[in-house]
Write an enzyme that holds these catalytic residues in place. Structure first.
Site, short mmCIF file in Angstrom:
data_model
loop_
_atom_site.label_atom_id
_atom_site.label_comp_id
_atom_site.label_asym_id
_atom_site.label_seq_id
_atom_site.Cartn_x
_atom_site.Cartn_y
_atom_site.Cartn_z
N GLY A 239 0.71 -1.14 0.05
CA GLY A 239 -0.07 0.02 0.05
C GLY A 239 0.79 1.31 0.02
O GLY A 239 0.23 2.11 -0.27
N GLU A 275 3.71 -6.79 1.48
CA GLU A 275 3.26 -7.20 0.25
C GLU A 275 3.31 -6.05 -0.52
O GLU A 275 2.41 -5.50 -1.30
CB GLU A 275 1.99 -7.80 0.15
CG GLU A 275 1.83 -8.89 1.28
CD GLU A 275 0.16 -9.38 1.42
OE1 GLU A 275 -0.76 -8.54 1.04
OE2 GLU A 275 -0.15 -10.28 1.85
N PRO A 276 4.49 -5.39 -0.87
CA PRO A 276 4.58 -4.07 -1.79
C PRO A 276 4.58 -4.69 -3.05
O PRO A 276 5.08 -5.17 -3.71
CB PRO A 276 5.92 -3.26 -1.28
CG PRO A 276 6.97 -4.75 -1.10
CD PRO A 276 5.81 -5.72 -0.42
N ARG A 278 3.35 -1.59 -5.78
CA ARG A 278 3.59 -0.50 -6.43
C ARG A 278 4.89 0.46 -6.02
O ARG A 278 5.50 0.70 -7.16
CB ARG A 278 2.46 0.64 -6.22
CG ARG A 278 2.22 1.86 -7.08
CD ARG A 278 1.38 2.68 -6.51
NE ARG A 278 0.20 2.34 -5.96
CZ ARG A 278 -1.10 2.22 -6.83
NH1 ARG A 278 -1.06 2.91 -8.02
NH2 ARG A 278 -2.16 1.83 -6.50
N CYS A 346 -12.50 3.94 -29.29
CA CYS A 346 -13.60 4.62 -29.58
C CYS A 346 -14.53 4.85 -28.17
O CYS A 346 -15.59 4.34 -27.97
CB CYS A 346 -14.36 4.02 -30.51
SG CYS A 346 -13.74 4.02 -32.04
N GLU A 347 -13.93 5.78 -27.30
CA GLU A 347 -14.52 5.94 -26.19
C GLU A 347 -14.18 7.33 -25.50
O GLU A 347 -12.98 7.69 -25.59
CB GLU A 347 -14.08 5.07 -24.94
CG GLU A 347 -14.44 3.47 -25.15
CD GLU A 347 -15.39 2.98 -23.95
OE1 GLU A 347 -15.85 3.77 -23.16
OE2 GLU A 347 -15.52 1.65 -24.15
N1 LLP Z 1 -1.77 -7.07 -0.73
C1 LLP Z 1 -2.98 -7.09 -1.12
C2 LLP Z 1 -3.51 -8.23 -0.43
C3 LLP Z 1 -3.62 -6.26 -2.14
O1 LLP Z 1 -4.80 -6.30 -2.34
C4 LLP Z 1 -2.60 -5.34 -2.85
C5 LLP Z 1 -3.14 -4.61 -3.97
C6 LLP Z 1 -1.32 -5.19 -2.40
C7 LLP Z 1 -0.91 -6.11 -1.47
C8 LLP Z 1 -0.27 -4.38 -3.19
O2 LLP Z 1 -0.77 -3.16 -3.07
P1 LLP Z 1 0.37 -1.81 -3.43
O3 LLP Z 1 1.82 -2.14 -2.56
O4 LLP Z 1 0.81 -2.06 -4.85
O5 LLP Z 1 -0.24 -0.60 -3.16
N2 LLP Z 1 -4.83 -1.30 -10.00
C9 LLP Z 1 -4.84 -0.34 -8.89
C10 LLP Z 1 -4.33 -0.88 -7.74
C11 LLP Z 1 -5.04 -2.01 -6.94
C12 LLP Z 1 -4.34 -2.61 -5.64
C13 LLP Z 1 -4.83 -3.69 -5.41
N3 LLP Z 1 -4.43 -4.55 -4.22
C14 LLP Z 1 -4.08 0.83 -9.30
O6 LLP Z 1 -3.75 1.18 -10.38
O7 LLP Z 1 -3.94 1.87 -8.49
#
Ligand code: LLP
Length: 421
Positions: A239, A275-276, A278, A346-347
């Site tokens: 997150g 769980e990183p 992004r 086309c959107e």
């Molecule tokens: N762990 C779990 C259980 C998750 O659901 C997620 C992301 C992560 C870890 C990784 O989160 P991060 O570190 O990447 O923030 N498609 C969206 C983001 C969806 C995230 C879903 N879950 C976007 O492009 O912003």
């Protein structure tokens, strides 16, 4: 920090000119920097140096096998949400004891596969899933190590579509029910309670929601130990946000985030899981596109490029802001124009940037859509029968296509026309 910079007036990925890749591969394409991926992993890991950790890169952010192999070689484990992602992690060389499995809708077939692989832990998201996992594990003579994903009902102050830890979100088990579900879990065959899990959302740029949620995890872990449960780890999820927009939304450094985590875990004698997604992959990737046409609107210019919403969905799905850089630095010296950067789909929602002050792009110019390494290629589709665009990885002075552009024949060959038509 990333490794996309101008050299001799041309944007490079590490030491490779993006113009060279554009000529070799054709546009549009995604380009990832090996050095940026490994750097981000190290920055995160170093923030917890000395602690017992398992960093599980979240495969959903970017699941290309070359990206996964890069991170696996850095020592990363993986967080997966489907059998497909688990197979990718294994194919990239990740040991099963470094893999955790999240998601609200794991099927029994997926559980069977994950158990046979011997993954580290399941993040269980409901009572129904717990019962199914118990049945599947017991039937196969397995023990499923689990954490229950707890929904702490905390607002992560992010876009509503990527919040996962508020009361109304579908994820996890309410904090108030967690202790009771853990008690049930302990009595079930085939289940071994091992930890607690949370993930409150994505692109979080404020430490407060993390701090509040982590304090609740600490409290729960303590209560569960009082109940006689074995709590070997706390999984803090992912997150942590990234800077999409120059100086405007600077997220906390992993070191600051680590202080909050280490405070919450103090004297708990637990392994720290993360769980990183992004923060590892976003700034390690860009999308390169070519301008097809420009068109003067009433009060703005439309720059029509060969990439579209099917290639990068984030702007239209989350109102996401991605910086746009010309591949030729000289273009930046011209006065800016109010521009919509749009694709051929086309959107009306098919745009990569709206009403942006950009240099005056002309037909044939190349541009880079920045910070596109996470949730870019993985969210792409073949809408409008546009072939998925290639992915390229650069490492120092070399590049390789890590997913080729499919031919139209390959694309059409996926359909079947019944012989009764
Ligand atoms: N762990 C779990 C259980 C998750 O659901 C997620 C992301 C992560 C870890 C990784 O989160 P991060 O570190 O990447 O923030 N498609 C969206 C983001 C969806 C995230 C879903 N879950 C976007 O492009 O912003």
């Amino acid at each position: 920090m990333h490794h996309f910079a101008y050299k001799d007036g041309v944007l490079h990925a590490e030491n490779v000119s993006l113009e060279v890749i554009s000529s070799g591969v054709g546009t549009p394409f995604y380009c990832y920097s090996h050095a940026t991926l490994t750097r981000h992993y190290k920055v995160f890991a170093n923030a917890f140096a000395g602690a017992r950790t398992l960093i599980c890169y979240s495969v959903k952010a970017n699941s290309n096998l070359a990206v996964l192999r890069t991170l696996a070689q850095s020592g990363s484990g993986m967080d997966v949400v489907s059998e497909g992602e688990l197979r990718r992690a294994r194919a990239a060389g990740v040991a099963p004891e470094k893999i955790v499995f999240s998601g609200v809708g794991k099927t029994k077939a997926e559980m069977v596969f994950a158990l046979s692989e011997g993954i580290y832990a399941f993040n269980v998201e409901s009572q129904g899933e717990l019962a199914a996992l118990s049945a599947v594990a017991a039937a196969g003579g397995h023990l499923a190590r689990i954490a229950i994903r707890v929904n702490p009902d905390i607002d992560p102050k992010t876009h509503k579509k990527i919040s996962t830890g508020k009361g109304g979100d579908k994820f996890g088990v309410p904090f108030s029910q967690a202790r009771e579900l853990y008690a049930q879990a302990a009595a079930l065959p085939g289940i071994q309670v091992r930890g607690v899990h949370m993930h409150i959302g994505s692109q979080i740029t404020d430490l407060k929601p993390f701090a509040d949620a982590f304090a609740l995890m600490r409290e729960l872990a303590g209560q569960l130990r009082e109940d006689g449960q074995t709590i070997e780890f706390i999984n803090f999820g992912g997150g942590l946000g990234v800077p999409y927009r120059g100086d405007e939304d600077i997220p906390p450094h992993p070191d600051e985030y680590a202080k909050i985590v280490l405070g919450a875990a103090q004297d708990m004698n637990v392994r720290l899981l993360f769980e990183p997604g992004r923060m590892i992959a976003a700034n390690a990737g860009i999308l390169v596109a070519r301008v097809l046409y420009t068109k003067a609107g009433a009060d703005k210019t439309f720059v029509i490029i060969d990439a579209a919403m099917n290639d990068l969905l984030r702007p239209t799905l989350y109102e996401a802001w991605h910086e746009i850089w010309p591949l030729r630095e000289a273009l930046k010296e011209h006065p800016v124009v109010t521009t919509d950067v749009v694709g051929p789909v086309c959107e009306t929602g098919d745009y990569l940037a709206l009403e942006r002050e950009l240099p005056p792009f002309g037909a044939g110019d190349l541009m880079a859509v920045m910070t596109a390494g996470a949730y870019g290629a993985v969210l792409s589709s073949t809408y409008n029968t546009r072939p998925l665009i290639p992915e390229v990885m650069v490492r120092d002075g070399q590049y390789a296509v890590i997913r080729p552009r499919p031919s139209y024949d390959e694309l059409l060959a996926r359909d079947r026309v019944p012989d009764w038509l």
